[in-house]
Design a protein around this motif. Structure first.
Motif, PDB file in Angstrom:
ATOM      1  N   ALA A  95     -10.400  45.868 -45.303  1.00 40.10           N
ATOM      2  CA  ALA A  95     -11.462  44.727 -45.431  1.00 40.10           C
ATOM      3  C   ALA A  95     -12.844  45.208 -45.296  1.00 40.10           C
ATOM      4  CB  ALA A  95     -10.937  43.510 -44.701  1.00 40.10           C
ATOM      5  N   GLY A  99     -15.490  44.833 -48.079  1.00 37.19           N
ATOM      6  CA  GLY A  99     -16.030  43.669 -48.124  1.00 37.19           C
ATOM      7  C   GLY A  99     -17.528  43.465 -48.915  1.00 37.19           C
ATOM      8  N   TRP A 104     -16.768  39.437 -49.458  1.00 34.83           N
ATOM      9  CA  TRP A 104     -16.106  39.358 -48.443  1.00 34.83           C
ATOM     10  C   TRP A 104     -15.130  37.825 -48.705  1.00 34.83           C
ATOM     11  CZ3 TRP A 104     -15.754  42.394 -44.447  1.00 34.83           C
ATOM     12  CH2 TRP A 104     -16.926  43.302 -44.470  1.00 34.83           C
ATOM     13  N   VAL A 109      -9.930  41.251 -50.240  1.00 32.34           N
ATOM     14  CA  VAL A 109     -10.760  41.551 -48.954  1.00 32.34           C
ATOM     15  C   VAL A 109     -10.326  40.365 -48.327  1.00 32.34           C
ATOM     16  CG1 VAL A 109     -12.934  41.694 -47.982  1.00 32.34           C
ATOM     17  CG2 VAL A 109     -12.308  42.814 -50.146  1.00 32.34           C
ATOM     18  N   GLY A 113      -8.410  40.919 -44.913  1.00 31.57           N
ATOM     19  CA  GLY A 113      -9.076  40.431 -43.540  1.00 31.57           C
ATOM     20  C   GLY A 113      -8.142  39.595 -42.806  1.00 31.57           C
TER      21      GLY A 113
END
Length: 352
Positions: A95, A99, A104, A109, A113
């Motif tokens: 991530a 990102g 993001w 991603v 994350g």
């Protein structure tokens, strides 16, 4: 590195500086020139293929050169910790690495994350409660080791962020080729080699704190100068500053490594080294992610704007500056030989 630190006593580890410089900082400095050479004259596929002979050589050396030694292992292997920490750290690293490029909020991603953070949180909870954890997080409570670990995060974030963003500034914003961009950071390797010599001589005299704090302050200045408009246009100025990056930051990084493990007992060395490498790797990933976020779209379009690249360089300088403050918690005195060794040396001298 675990083998080296278990072989040498704390007061003897200054001799290791010449060996530690290779995996710690010399290889990251050699990566950009090699990457530029392969990209420009071969194919980007070779960025991956080149690892095959290196890996085979490492395997062969391990089979022929290593001797089995078991110490500090009690109880069964912590499978729960392994299956929580390993994918958790991998997803977090993914991530952080992708990102900025993919967004993001993009599903891969964001999923990596959130899931990675959840797994790492569950792993920390498990590791703190289990009797024989995969990773002993309690080692961070040791002042020297805990301080060294924080410094490892900050210096790795600063160095890897700089090695990531400055070749992009040199290439995308200033029109250099991939090989030229890689060669622009190569003088850092020369500075690192000199730093390994300095640490061996200066650490016993100055101690970790008096050596690390000035080195990090100087590194902050050098990092900041690399972002000053006009500096990157002068090839010789870039080479000099990159040499100084290797010299001053390399001195700090090596000193931190040597000082941080002073109070770690040999049975805990494997655990401590594993934790140290994890936080340093994550620090490098965070530094690259922060620089990529600052750059944003600066590398796209017909005429790239150098402003975001310079801002990212100054961000790496800020990370190193914070490290200088943290380094004030390092021990003031260098590791000393145990009293019994001095007595033994005197007895040998008297006998002779």
């Amino acid at each position: 590195m675990t083998l080296l630190f278990r072989t040498y006593a704390p007061h003897e580890r200054g001799k290791l500086a010449k060996a530690l410089i290779v995996p710690t900082a010399l290889m990251p400095a050699l990566g950009p020139p090699l990457g530029g050479l392969l990209t420009e004259h071969a194919s980007w596929h070779w960025l991956f293929f080149v690892n095959v002979p290196v890996g085979l050589a490492a395997l062969l050396i391990g089979v022929l050169g290593l001797r089995e030694h078991v110490e500090g292992t009690e109880g069964p292997f912590d499978r729960t910790g392994f299956w929580l920490a390993t994918p958790g750290l991998g997803l977090l690293t993914y991530a952080l690495g992708y990102g900025s490029a993919h967004g993001w909020s993009s599903p891969p991603v964001a999923t990596a994350g959130v899931l990675g953070a959840a797994l790492v949180a569950a792993a920390v909870r498990h590791l703190r409660r289990t009797r024989e954890p995969l990773l002993r997080l309690g080692l961070f409570t040791d002042r020297s080791y805990g301080t060294a670990s924080v410094l490892a995060v900050l210096t790795a974030a600063g160095l890897m962020g700089l090695l990531f963003v400055f070749p992009l500034l040199y290439q995308a914003a200033l029109g250099a080729s991939a090989l030229d961009a890689g060669l622009s950071v190569f003088p850092e390797a020369l500075g690192l080699m000199l730093a390994s010599q300095l640490v061996d001589r200066l650490l016993p005299r100055l101690g970790p704190r008096r050596l690390t704090v000035p080195a990090l302050l100087l590194a902050t200045v050098v990092f900041a100068l690399l972002g000053v408009p006009g500096v990157a246009d002068d090839a010789w100025a870039v080479r000099l500053l990159m040499f100084l990056v290797g010299l001053v930051l390399g001195t700090a990084v090596l000193t931190v490594q040597l000082a941080g493990f002073e109070s770690i007992a040999p049975p805990d060395m494997g655990q401590a080294m594993g934790l140290f490498q994890i936080v340093r790797t994550l620090g490098g990933a965070v530094g690259i992610a922060l620089c990529a976020a600052v750059i944003g779209g600066g590398g796209h379009g017909g005429t790239p704007d150098a402003g975001p690249f310079r801002a990212a360089v100054w961000g790496t300088a800020a990370l190193v500056a914070v490290g200088a403050l943290v380094a004030l918690r390092l021990p003031a005195e260098a590791p000393q030989p145990p009293p019994y060794e001095d007595a033994a040396d005197e007895a040998v001298t008297a006998a002779q």
